[in-house]
Design a protein around this motif. Sequence first.
Motif, PDB file in Angstrom:
ATOM      1  N   ASN A   1      20.009  57.847  62.915  1.00 21.98           N
ATOM      2  CA  ASN A   1      19.568  59.166  63.671  1.00 21.98           C
ATOM      3  C   ASN A   1      19.846  60.465  63.973  1.00 21.98           C
ATOM      4  N   SER A   2      21.433  60.295  63.872  1.00 19.38           N
ATOM      5  CA  SER A   2      22.235  61.406  64.430  1.00 19.38           C
ATOM      6  C   SER A   2      23.540  61.296  63.281  1.00 19.38           C
TER       7      SER A   2
ATOM      8  N   ASN B   1       4.410  69.918  66.614  1.00 18.05           N
ATOM      9  CA  ASN B   1       5.871  69.618  66.517  1.00 18.05           C
ATOM     10  C   ASN B   1       6.395  71.600  65.817  1.00 18.05           C
TER      11      ASN B   1
ATOM     12  N   TYR C   1       8.770  68.952  61.799  1.00 16.38           N
ATOM     13  CA  TYR C   1       8.839  67.332  61.616  1.00 16.38           C
ATOM     14  C   TYR C   1       8.066  66.685  61.831  1.00 16.38           C
TER      15      TYR C   1
ATOM     16  N   THR D   1       7.489  63.877  70.078  1.00 21.60           N
ATOM     17  CA  THR D   1       7.690  64.210  68.965  1.00 21.60           C
ATOM     18  C   THR D   1       9.223  63.258  68.939  1.00 21.60           C
ATOM     19  N   GLN D   2       9.810  63.850  67.657  1.00 16.20           N
ATOM     20  CA  GLN D   2      11.475  62.787  67.645  1.00 16.20           C
ATOM     21  C   GLN D   2      10.624  61.342  67.672  1.00 16.20           C
ATOM     22  N   SER D   3      11.154  60.514  66.412  1.00 16.29           N
ATOM     23  CA  SER D   3      11.229  58.972  66.473  1.00 16.29           C
ATOM     24  C   SER D   3      12.231  57.898  67.964  1.00 16.29           C
TER      25      SER D   3
ATOM     26  N   ALA E   1      11.666  58.502  58.810  1.00 15.80           N
ATOM     27  CA  ALA E   1      11.941  58.678  61.234  1.00 15.80           C
ATOM     28  C   ALA E   1      10.009  58.509  61.280  1.00 15.80           C
TER      29      ALA E   1
ATOM     30  N   GLU F   1      21.369  55.386  67.023  1.00 13.60           N
ATOM     31  CA  GLU F   1      21.992  57.002  66.848  1.00 13.60           C
ATOM     32  C   GLU F   1      23.272  57.498  65.954  1.00 13.60           C
TER      33      GLU F   1
END
Length: 212
Positions: free
Chosen positions: A104-105, A47, A51, A67-69, A11, A101
């Motif tokens: 990512n998920s 964060n 992470y 936060t969150q790439s 990430a 996605e």
Amino acid sequence: MKLYNYWRSGASWRVRNALALKGLSFEYVAVNLLSGEQHATAHRARNPAGYVPVLEISEEGRVEQLTQSVAILEYLEEMHPAPPLLPENPVARAKVRGLVELMNSGIQPFHNLSTINSVKELGGDPKLWAQKYLRSGLAALEQLAGPVAGQFLFGESPTFADCCLVPQLYGARRFGVEAQEFPLLARIEAACLSREPFKRAHADAQPDAVPV
Ligand SMILES: N[C@@H](CCC(=O)N[C@@H](CS)C(=O)NCC(=O)O)C(=O)O
């Protein structure tokens, strides 16, 4: 800008790819995931999920921590639109985001450090677990990319999807899943890694990299 990150965190690496492709400089702050620095109070304040990555920016005199790439990729695209890492056409943009996605998920969370540790604690085989999701996810990615790939995962210039693909395939190898199982993805990875920005962002080129 400061990027709190770790050399082989996928990430983090996505964000480094985007920063390099856009020619943006940043301060590299290493957070050692193996010694648990992501859980230290100082990092949890950045964060609470514990992470990396976290991108620290200065916005109208205020310091903000992002936060969150993928949210960070979107922020970079909005603030620094050239060169674009998303196509112009809305359908094309949605397709690139769909590829992103999926990684990512649909793939990365299954082989993240904390997930792998939990699988071990529950008595499962972490390698088999990770391979299952890597193989099914990358097979779907190879299939989705078929009609839209050019030199890159979507078309003829790098997008968010390539920013995610390079670290995703590196992560796969760590669990014994070789890119050669996915010829289109392997070809695109090689095209990316022949470019200077992708070389600069590579895990092995980072100051906290440990030779393996
Ligand atoms: N969806 C998050 C995922 C972040 C994530 O999974 N980071 C990993 C490294 S790639 C991490 O910090 N893991 C630490 C841990 O599991 O303890 C993002 O895209 O930023």
